[in-house]
Design a protein around this motif. Structure first.
Motif, PDB file in Angstrom:
ATOM      1  N   MET A   1       1.079  -1.205   0.100  1.00  7.30           N
ATOM      2  CA  MET A   1      -0.047  -0.029  -0.023  1.00  7.30           C
ATOM      3  C   MET A   1       0.860   1.135  -0.109  1.00  7.30           C
ATOM      4  O   MET A   1       1.639   1.209   1.135  1.00  7.30           O
ATOM      5  N   PRO A   2       0.663   2.038  -0.928  1.00  6.00           N
ATOM      6  CA  PRO A   2       1.636   3.284  -1.096  1.00  6.00           C
ATOM      7  C   PRO A   2       1.658   4.135   0.352  1.00  6.00           C
ATOM      8  O   PRO A   2       0.517   4.306   0.678  1.00  6.00           O
ATOM      9  N   GLY A   3       2.535   4.594   0.782  1.00  3.20           N
ATOM     10  CA  GLY A   3       2.616   5.421   1.778  1.00  3.20           C
ATOM     11  C   GLY A   3       2.407   4.531   3.114  1.00  3.20           C
ATOM     12  O   GLY A   3       2.649   5.318   4.247  1.00  3.20           O
ATOM     13  N   ARG A   4       2.376   3.330   3.221  1.00  4.83           N
ATOM     14  CA  ARG A   4       2.269   2.528   4.565  1.00  4.83           C
ATOM     15  C   ARG A   4       3.430   2.605   5.043  1.00  4.83           C
ATOM     16  O   ARG A   4       3.709   2.890   6.569  1.00  4.83           O
ATOM     17  N   TYR A   5       4.854   2.157   4.725  1.00  7.31           N
ATOM     18  CA  TYR A   5       6.019   2.168   5.048  1.00  7.31           C
ATOM     19  C   TYR A   5       6.840   3.028   4.628  1.00  7.31           C
ATOM     20  O   TYR A   5       8.200   3.084   5.024  1.00  7.31           O
ATOM     21  N   GLU A   6       6.473   3.992   3.931  1.00  5.03           N
ATOM     22  CA  GLU A   6       7.339   4.873   3.161  1.00  5.03           C
ATOM     23  C   GLU A   6       6.876   6.257   3.056  1.00  5.03           C
ATOM     24  O   GLU A   6       5.415   6.413   2.871  1.00  5.03           O
ATOM     25  N   ALA A   7       7.488   7.295   2.709  1.00  2.39           N
ATOM     26  CA  ALA A   7       6.929   8.592   2.553  1.00  2.39           C
ATOM     27  C   ALA A   7       6.153   8.710   1.324  1.00  2.39           C
ATOM     28  O   ALA A   7       6.763   8.004   0.157  1.00  2.39           O
ATOM     29  N   ILE A   8       5.150   9.045   1.162  1.00  3.98           N
ATOM     30  CA  ILE A   8       4.237   8.971   0.058  1.00  3.98           C
ATOM     31  C   ILE A   8       4.942  10.006  -0.985  1.00  3.98           C
ATOM     32  O   ILE A   8       4.645   9.263  -2.237  1.00  3.98           O
ATOM     33  N   GLU A   9       5.455  10.795  -0.743  1.00  2.00           N
ATOM     34  CA  GLU A   9       6.327  11.675  -2.175  1.00  2.00           C
ATOM     35  C   GLU A   9       7.282  10.799  -2.612  1.00  2.00           C
ATOM     36  O   GLU A   9       7.253  10.603  -3.889  1.00  2.00           O
ATOM     37  N   SER A  10       7.807   9.941  -1.880  1.00  2.00           N
ATOM     38  CA  SER A  10       8.957   8.946  -2.375  1.00  2.00           C
ATOM     39  C   SER A  10       8.261   7.948  -3.334  1.00  2.00           C
ATOM     40  O   SER A  10       8.480   7.674  -4.535  1.00  2.00           O
ATOM     41  N   ILE A  23      -2.207   1.381 -10.388  1.00  2.00           N
ATOM     42  CA  ILE A  23      -2.178   0.638  -9.061  1.00  2.00           C
ATOM     43  C   ILE A  23      -3.424  -0.298  -8.748  1.00  2.00           C
ATOM     44  O   ILE A  23      -4.502   0.373  -9.147  1.00  2.00           O
ATOM     45  N   VAL A  24      -3.235  -1.496  -8.572  1.00  2.00           N
ATOM     46  CA  VAL A  24      -4.414  -2.281  -8.266  1.00  2.00           C
ATOM     47  C   VAL A  24      -4.637  -2.298  -6.596  1.00  2.00           C
ATOM     48  O   VAL A  24      -3.711  -2.748  -5.864  1.00  2.00           O
ATOM     49  N   CYS A  25      -5.721  -1.922  -6.485  1.00  7.35           N
ATOM     50  CA  CYS A  25      -6.112  -1.618  -4.724  1.00  7.35           C
ATOM     51  C   CYS A  25      -7.043  -2.628  -4.312  1.00  7.35           C
ATOM     52  O   CYS A  25      -8.078  -2.607  -4.945  1.00  7.35           O
ATOM     53  N   LEU A  26      -6.689  -3.526  -3.376  1.00  9.05           N
ATOM     54  CA  LEU A  26      -7.616  -4.490  -2.960  1.00  9.05           C
ATOM     55  C   LEU A  26      -8.107  -4.102  -1.909  1.00  9.05           C
ATOM     56  O   LEU A  26      -9.089  -4.855  -1.334  1.00  9.05           O
ATOM     57  N   ALA A  27      -7.721  -3.126  -1.012  1.00  4.57           N
ATOM     58  CA  ALA A  27      -7.958  -2.657   0.239  1.00  4.57           C
ATOM     59  C   ALA A  27      -9.358  -1.722   0.304  1.00  4.57           C
ATOM     60  O   ALA A  27      -9.463  -1.106  -0.857  1.00  4.57           O
ATOM     61  N   GLU A  28      -9.985  -1.990   1.266  1.00  2.89           N
ATOM     62  CA  GLU A  28     -11.448  -1.086   1.557  1.00  2.89           C
ATOM     63  C   GLU A  28     -10.939   0.216   1.881  1.00  2.89           C
ATOM     64  O   GLU A  28      -9.581   0.461   2.229  1.00  2.89           O
ATOM     65  N   LYS A  29     -11.670   1.347   1.800  1.00  5.67           N
ATOM     66  CA  LYS A  29     -11.486   2.579   2.040  1.00  5.67           C
ATOM     67  C   LYS A  29     -10.985   2.750   3.393  1.00  5.67           C
ATOM     68  O   LYS A  29     -10.043   3.409   3.685  1.00  5.67           O
ATOM     69  N   GLU A  30     -11.673   1.991   4.473  1.00  2.00           N
ATOM     70  CA  GLU A  30     -11.474   2.204   5.818  1.00  2.00           C
ATOM     71  C   GLU A  30     -10.147   1.589   6.008  1.00  2.00           C
ATOM     72  O   GLU A  30      -9.404   2.350   6.975  1.00  2.00           O
ATOM     73  N   GLU A  31      -9.624   0.601   5.499  1.00  2.00           N
ATOM     74  CA  GLU A  31      -8.352  -0.057   5.676  1.00  2.00           C
ATOM     75  C   GLU A  31      -7.217   0.931   5.198  1.00  2.00           C
ATOM     76  O   GLU A  31      -6.367   1.132   6.121  1.00  2.00           O
ATOM     77  N   ILE A  32      -7.595   1.534   3.986  1.00  2.00           N
ATOM     78  CA  ILE A  32      -6.533   2.449   3.383  1.00  2.00           C
ATOM     79  C   ILE A  32      -6.401   3.578   4.479  1.00  2.00           C
ATOM     80  O   ILE A  32      -5.097   4.114   4.629  1.00  2.00           O
ATOM     81  N   HIS A  33      -7.577   4.083   4.800  1.00  2.00           N
ATOM     82  CA  HIS A  33      -7.573   5.549   5.766  1.00  2.00           C
ATOM     83  C   HIS A  33      -6.642   5.195   7.072  1.00  2.00           C
ATOM     84  O   HIS A  33      -5.876   5.752   7.430  1.00  2.00           O
ATOM     85  N   GLU A  34      -6.767   3.806   7.609  1.00  2.00           N
ATOM     86  CA  GLU A  34      -6.197   3.433   8.844  1.00  2.00           C
ATOM     87  C   GLU A  34      -4.862   3.080   8.634  1.00  2.00           C
ATOM     88  O   GLU A  34      -3.883   3.547   9.448  1.00  2.00           O
ATOM     89  N   LYS A  35      -4.419   2.452   7.593  1.00  2.00           N
ATOM     90  CA  LYS A  35      -2.826   2.149   7.333  1.00  2.00           C
ATOM     91  C   LYS A  35      -2.111   3.198   6.629  1.00  2.00           C
ATOM     92  O   LYS A  35      -1.061   3.062   6.882  1.00  2.00           O
ATOM     93  N   SER A  36      -2.758   4.006   5.803  1.00  2.00           N
ATOM     94  CA  SER A  36      -1.916   5.022   5.011  1.00  2.00           C
ATOM     95  C   SER A  36      -2.761   6.113   4.766  1.00  2.00           C
ATOM     96  O   SER A  36      -3.332   6.554   3.555  1.00  2.00           O
TER      97      SER A  36
END
Length: 75
Positions: A1-10, A23-36
Motif C-alpha cells: 500500500m503506497p505510503g504505508r512504510y515510506e513517505a508518500i512523495e517517495s 495501482i491495483v488496490c484490493l483494500a477497502e477505504k477504511e483499511e487504507i485510511h487506517e494504514k496509510s
C-alpha cells in the motif's frame, strides 16, 4: 500500500520514474485510511499520479461476487 512504510512523495516519484500505469488496490477505504492516511487523502483528492483500479476485498476476507469479474471502479 503506497505510503504505508515510506513517505508518500517517495512513492509518487518512483511511480513516475518507473512509468507505472496503474495501482491495483484490493483494500477497502477504511483499511487504507487506517494504514496509510496520506494515500487515502490522495485517493480522495484524485492526485495519485497514475490510474487506480479498485477491487475492494474485506481485510482477511474473500471477494464479493462481481468484484473480480471486471466490474471495478477506476479512479
Amino acid at each position: 500500500m503506497p505510503g504505508r512504510y515510506e513517505a508518500i512523495e517517495s512513492v509518487w516519484h518512483q511511480i513516475q520514474r518507473e512509468t507505472v500505469g496503474a495501482i491495483v488496490c484490493l483494500a477497502e477505504k477504511e483499511e487504507i485510511h487506517e494504514k496509510s492516511f496520506e494515500y487515502a487523502r490522495a485517493l480522495e483528492a484524485g492526485i495519485v499520479p497514475c490510474s487506480v483500479l479498485r477491487f475492494e476485498i474485506p481485510d482477511r476476507g474473500a471477494p464479493r461476487i462481481g468484484v473480480l469479474s471486471g466490474r471495478s471502479q477506476a479512479t
